[in-house]
Design a protein around this motif. Sequence first.
Motif, PDB file in Angstrom:
ATOM      1  N   ALA A 142       0.817  -1.218   0.000  1.00  0.00           N
ATOM      2  CA  ALA A 142       0.000   0.000   0.000  1.00  0.00           C
ATOM      3  C   ALA A 142       0.854   1.273   0.000  1.00  0.00           C
ATOM      4  O   ALA A 142       0.354   2.366   0.257  1.00  0.00           O
ATOM      5  N   THR A 143       2.138   1.114  -0.284  1.00  0.00           N
ATOM      6  CA  THR A 143       3.039   2.280  -0.315  1.00  0.00           C
ATOM      7  C   THR A 143       3.178   2.785  -1.753  1.00  0.00           C
ATOM      8  O   THR A 143       3.455   1.994  -2.648  1.00  0.00           O
ATOM      9  N   PRO A 144       2.987   4.070  -1.986  1.00  0.00           N
ATOM     10  CA  PRO A 144       3.139   4.581  -3.363  1.00  0.00           C
ATOM     11  C   PRO A 144       4.537   4.283  -3.918  1.00  0.00           C
ATOM     12  O   PRO A 144       5.524   4.296  -3.169  1.00  0.00           O
ATOM     13  N   TRP A 145       4.598   4.045  -5.207  1.00  0.00           N
ATOM     14  CA  TRP A 145       5.846   3.662  -5.874  1.00  0.00           C
ATOM     15  C   TRP A 145       6.975   4.641  -5.572  1.00  0.00           C
ATOM     16  O   TRP A 145       8.110   4.241  -5.353  1.00  0.00           O
ATOM     17  N   ARG A 146       6.651   5.936  -5.540  1.00  0.00           N
ATOM     18  CA  ARG A 146       7.702   6.938  -5.362  1.00  0.00           C
ATOM     19  C   ARG A 146       8.357   6.849  -3.989  1.00  0.00           C
ATOM     20  O   ARG A 146       9.447   7.380  -3.780  1.00  0.00           O
ATOM     21  N   ARG A 147       7.673   6.174  -3.034  1.00  0.00           N
ATOM     22  CA  ARG A 147       8.253   6.050  -1.691  1.00  0.00           C
ATOM     23  C   ARG A 147       8.915   4.698  -1.468  1.00  0.00           C
ATOM     24  O   ARG A 147       9.426   4.424  -0.382  1.00  0.00           O
TER      25      ARG A 147
END
Lengths: 244, 320
Positions: free
Chosen positions: B125-130
């Motif tokens: 559930a973590t955005p790709w950019r992070r």
Amino acid sequence: MKALLAQTRAEVTMTLRRGETLLLTLGIPLLLLVFFSEVRILPTPGIASVDLVTPGILALAIMSTSMVSLGIATGFERGYGVLERLGVTPLGRGRLLAAKMLAIVAIEVLQALCIVGVGLLLGWHPTGGLTGGLVAAAACLLGSVAFGGLGLAMAGRLRAEVNLAAANGLYLVLLLLGGMVVPLSSLPVGIRSVAEVLPAAALSSTLHEAIGPVSGYTGCWIVLVVWGLGAPLLAVATFRFRGD
Amino acid sequence: MAASIVIEDLVVRHGELTAVDHLSLEVAEGGVMALLGPNGAGKTSTVETLEGLRAPSAGRVRVLGLDPISERSRLVADIGVMLQQGGVYPVMTPDQALRLFAAYYADPLDPADLLERLGLAEVAATPWRRLSGGEQQRLSLALALVGRPRVLFLDEPTAGVDVHGRATIREVIAEQASQGVTILLTTHEMAEAEAVADRVAIIHRGRLAVSGTMDELTSGGVRFGAPAGLDVADLSAALGATVIETVPGSYAIDADTSGSLVGDLAGWLASRGLSLSDLRSGASLEDAYRAVVGELALAEASVDRGLSGRPATSGRRRRR
């Protein structure tokens, strides 16, 4: 069809989750609509401000979504290699672009509902009846295609950051010269002549003519059709899926 | 066995630069080929041409018998692509990206299973950019796998990945190979190529330098370590076999291991007060790679000397 629907849903969701996009596509148009309807600073003798402003704000919303929001998002997707990557999946480039167009239409319907709703609450009296509404819808569709073509033409050639600046700069110029808030009749003759060949003035004039209290300038439909055909062709001819 | 990937006399030019120069290669169905070469050798240009992202300037490529550009729509359902970097919406989480990509295919793998297999469940559930660089690479591999590809193109799949992540990626590649998926990967990691590939092709300045099975490239010869800068001409004469310094401090002898050879080598070094280390027969892939690329560099330098009438590096030496 499953791929197209999934991509369209993803495009709409991503667009609505971007705070800056919501500000541009809904926040600013609604703010301008309320402000210029309630504060009588526009030179509109005999015409309620809201009647003049609402069609123009609809045009502004179309421009915001089709040109600025679509163009900036696409520019960054190109820079991140997303377009390139999706081009080698079964989604393909054709369905990717179709999904983007469907998402834009969906968001513009949402914008139109909000703007028309707020306009009516502020006392807007649209003219033209059902025919006027249909003509306005056709103008919006044509405007979407024209502005979408411009947005994609810039997104497909410029570096993402340059595209961001260019799209915002063009947005500001067209907002001022497009007859969306400031009536075209208020512009100096020389500037007005230039403005009348731009898609923003053409769209706002066709909308004013269809559902507003004033007539559009002669040739506004022709200008809109030319941009509606020319801008997408320009995008097709110049667009690059690969980032720089 | 039929070839899943065919490259015939491929030329790729970027403006004035020739990135790939008359390259011909084949990867058999179910084979795993590692494409090795220095930066700028033409590896990515070759892979991008096979993926249909780039048109050949000349020559022909076929993947599963199809032209990657003119028959793209028939091909894309059967290939999985891992770009060198990017390719994912920065705001999307691994779960969202995998579910979106799964919707593109008729019979995709279960996204939840893939997240688990590639160690991404905790960051689903973590955005790709992070995500970390390694997590982004693993997600990129998962996206390449979700459509059950018959051919996989992996462009530096473990670049920027930590040790644990590399092991996971190598395991997954090995699993795909065991299931008969044809794999072409580019890498700078020799250990990775040795671990997963059954064939290796080394390209240099866009040309094929050598290709063969891992055994073919790593068998034969004797390797040893000694202080850098030995007089290899004198040593070659003493051993009766060609000796080259593959990298400073590492040497290769073009001869089979024998007691007399080892004795002669040890004696030659001892007579000069030098120590011998890391003596072994055969070559690692890294040795073979360095030997091939080193020989090509030497050959190019010879050509340069021939053309200019003086050593290619003389100017640099004078400046020192």
